[in-house]
Design an enzyme around this catalytic site. Sequence first.
Site, PDB file in Angstrom:
ATOM      1  N   HIS A 252       0.192 -40.926  17.165  1.00  0.00           N
ATOM      2  CA  HIS A 252      -0.915 -41.214  16.251  1.00  0.00           C
ATOM      3  C   HIS A 252      -1.875 -40.035  16.298  1.00  0.00           C
ATOM      4  O   HIS A 252      -2.240 -39.566  17.377  1.00  0.00           O
ATOM      5  CB  HIS A 252      -1.628 -42.501  16.676  1.00  0.00           C
ATOM      6  CG  HIS A 252      -2.560 -43.050  15.645  1.00  0.00           C
ATOM      7  ND1 HIS A 252      -3.733 -42.416  15.296  1.00  0.00           N
ATOM      8  CD2 HIS A 252      -2.502 -44.167  14.883  1.00  0.00           C
ATOM      9  CE1 HIS A 252      -4.362 -43.130  14.376  1.00  0.00           C
ATOM     10  NE2 HIS A 252      -3.625 -44.194  14.103  1.00  0.00           N
ATOM     11  N   ARG A 272     -10.396 -42.603   8.492  1.00  0.00           N
ATOM     12  CA  ARG A 272     -10.041 -41.662   7.435  1.00  0.00           C
ATOM     13  C   ARG A 272      -9.853 -42.361   6.099  1.00  0.00           C
ATOM     14  O   ARG A 272     -10.187 -41.822   5.045  1.00  0.00           O
ATOM     15  CB  ARG A 272      -8.757 -40.900   7.821  1.00  0.00           C
ATOM     16  CG  ARG A 272      -9.000 -39.858   8.905  1.00  0.00           C
ATOM     17  CD  ARG A 272      -7.695 -39.246   9.404  1.00  0.00           C
ATOM     18  NE  ARG A 272      -6.990 -40.147  10.298  1.00  0.00           N
ATOM     19  CZ  ARG A 272      -5.676 -40.392  10.244  1.00  0.00           C
ATOM     20  NH1 ARG A 272      -4.933 -39.811   9.337  1.00  0.00           N
ATOM     21  NH2 ARG A 272      -5.122 -41.209  11.112  1.00  0.00           N
TER      22      ARG A 272
END
Length: 613
Positions: A252, A272
């Site tokens: 990740h 994000r």
Amino acid sequence: MTDPSSIERHSYDVLIVGAGGAGLRAAIAAHEAGARVAVICKSLLGKAHTVMAEGGIAAAMANVWPEDGWQVHFRDTMRGGKMLNHWRMAQLHAQEAPDRVQELEEWGALFDRTADGLISQRDFGGHRYARLAHVGDRTGLELIRTLQQRTVALGIDVYMECTVTKLFQSGQATSSAEKRASADGRITGAFAYWRESGRFVVFDAPTVVLATGGIGKSYKVTSNSWEYTGDGHALALQAGASLVNMEFVQFHPTGMVWPPSVKGILVTESVRGDGGVLRNSEGRRFMFDYIPEFFKAETADTEEEADGWYEDKAKHRRPPELLPRDEVARAINSEVKAGRGSPHGGVFLDIASRRSVEYIQRRLPSMYHQFKELADVDITAEPMEVGPTCHYVMGGVAVDPDTGESAIPGLYAAGEVAGGMHGANRLGGNSLSDLLVFGKRAGAAAAEAATRAEPAAGVSDDDVRAAAEAALAPFERQGGENAYTVQQDLQDVMHNLVGIIRTADEMEKALQDLGKLRERAQQISVEGHRQYNPGWHLSLDLANMLRVSECIARAALERTESRGGHTRDDFPATDDSWGAVNLHCTLDGESIAVRREPLPTMPDDLRQLFEEK
């Protein structure tokens, strides 16, 4: 010597190993099909790693974008997995995910809402449209709460803080090939022990559903908690099943990098998805430098267009921060290696300069509190330091897409421990819908198979005695290796030699080191008694971690290309010839064998989806 007659014993139709989202959904489905069901969990009910999936459940419900549909979700999933996914699994997943989300709501899950009262859906990397149903950034917690509540309400038996170490099988077959080639080797039950007392327990059951999650504790920097030691992967290997796509480990892109005590803890992709951007030590938004050819047509190449996308997604292309996770993780790794990283070895994730305090605290409450309490960072006022962390393994037990059954009769798998669904890389949000869709399917199929199974003679005393002696072996040794030292050395090997960037020389060295670690693990000794003995628990887990680590290293050495979560520095290009092949790992004696198998052929109507503009 252990007396089998003195060991606690239970009998069920379906035994679920693991109490995360996949395990609980499987248990509910099996119970509703009329089976007698038990769930075994290594930790406490409600503490499953599913709670770490914060961003949302990917499902093409079209609540935000009417243009969305299962075909678009299917295409996104296949493209994200670099076309190595099992097409049938990706199809079922995309088609059934909306119903599984709706089902959760009917069972009491509380989702965030759109202005007109529908379940809200947010953007995530690799998804064409906003399709993640969410509860702030605590979606996994709400999912587990809902499934746990229903499991308890249905009266399903749950054995907490209980660890399975062996699956029992019928017949005399000993090799993996023999077990797969005949009915010999059918599942008959499982051997486990209570973590509190160390006492053993035997479960007689004609079907077992593995839902044990991932393998992250084989790596030094990981978002995974202590339970993720590859137990289900190793149990399936030992039973004769194969593991597919094990070379593909997802790092990740955003885990916490400071302070050291929390290094690797997940920072949700929602940051994000809600407008956060990645910057290097020079303050530059560097992701524009790393847009791969495959995604250029749909990814913004200027800040103006990327920022405009949040206001008008129909006119603008997606920000590069929302590329699939493998692309973002490699970009961060490159910036750090080039000397443009943050002070503590990551990069900066900035949402403070782009969203209001109220917006951040409402949309990202867990992230706000996590950084405030653990790192003394106020994410509404300053950027976060983040970096890649071992998060998920795309590889797992090779299963039938429709039923979740492995090559071993009576053995099923669902969730992260099952392979095939995600191919070379998993899109964010697909894990939660994956475990719901295939947890239900595996549980229902296992219950149906249990009704057809011929009455078994039960697990023999000899098998029980052998499993008990194997579990107690570390107590019989004196002055041997320390389990924690061996685990630390294993984590160093995997982090340094089989990490985010790989080479043949390093992986060959890793395999040599893993062989030595296997020898050391066989000499581990533990002191004290069986009660409350974490050193003993780890000594048993280590055998699983070493087997799975060897699968990852051997498959990664075999695949001489870079694709998805597998990056070879010595073979940096994607090779089309490898795009038609999956690697399967099986247990051959005491070592891992790797074989190549062609991808299943996708029907023409689905293949046409990739030819449309």
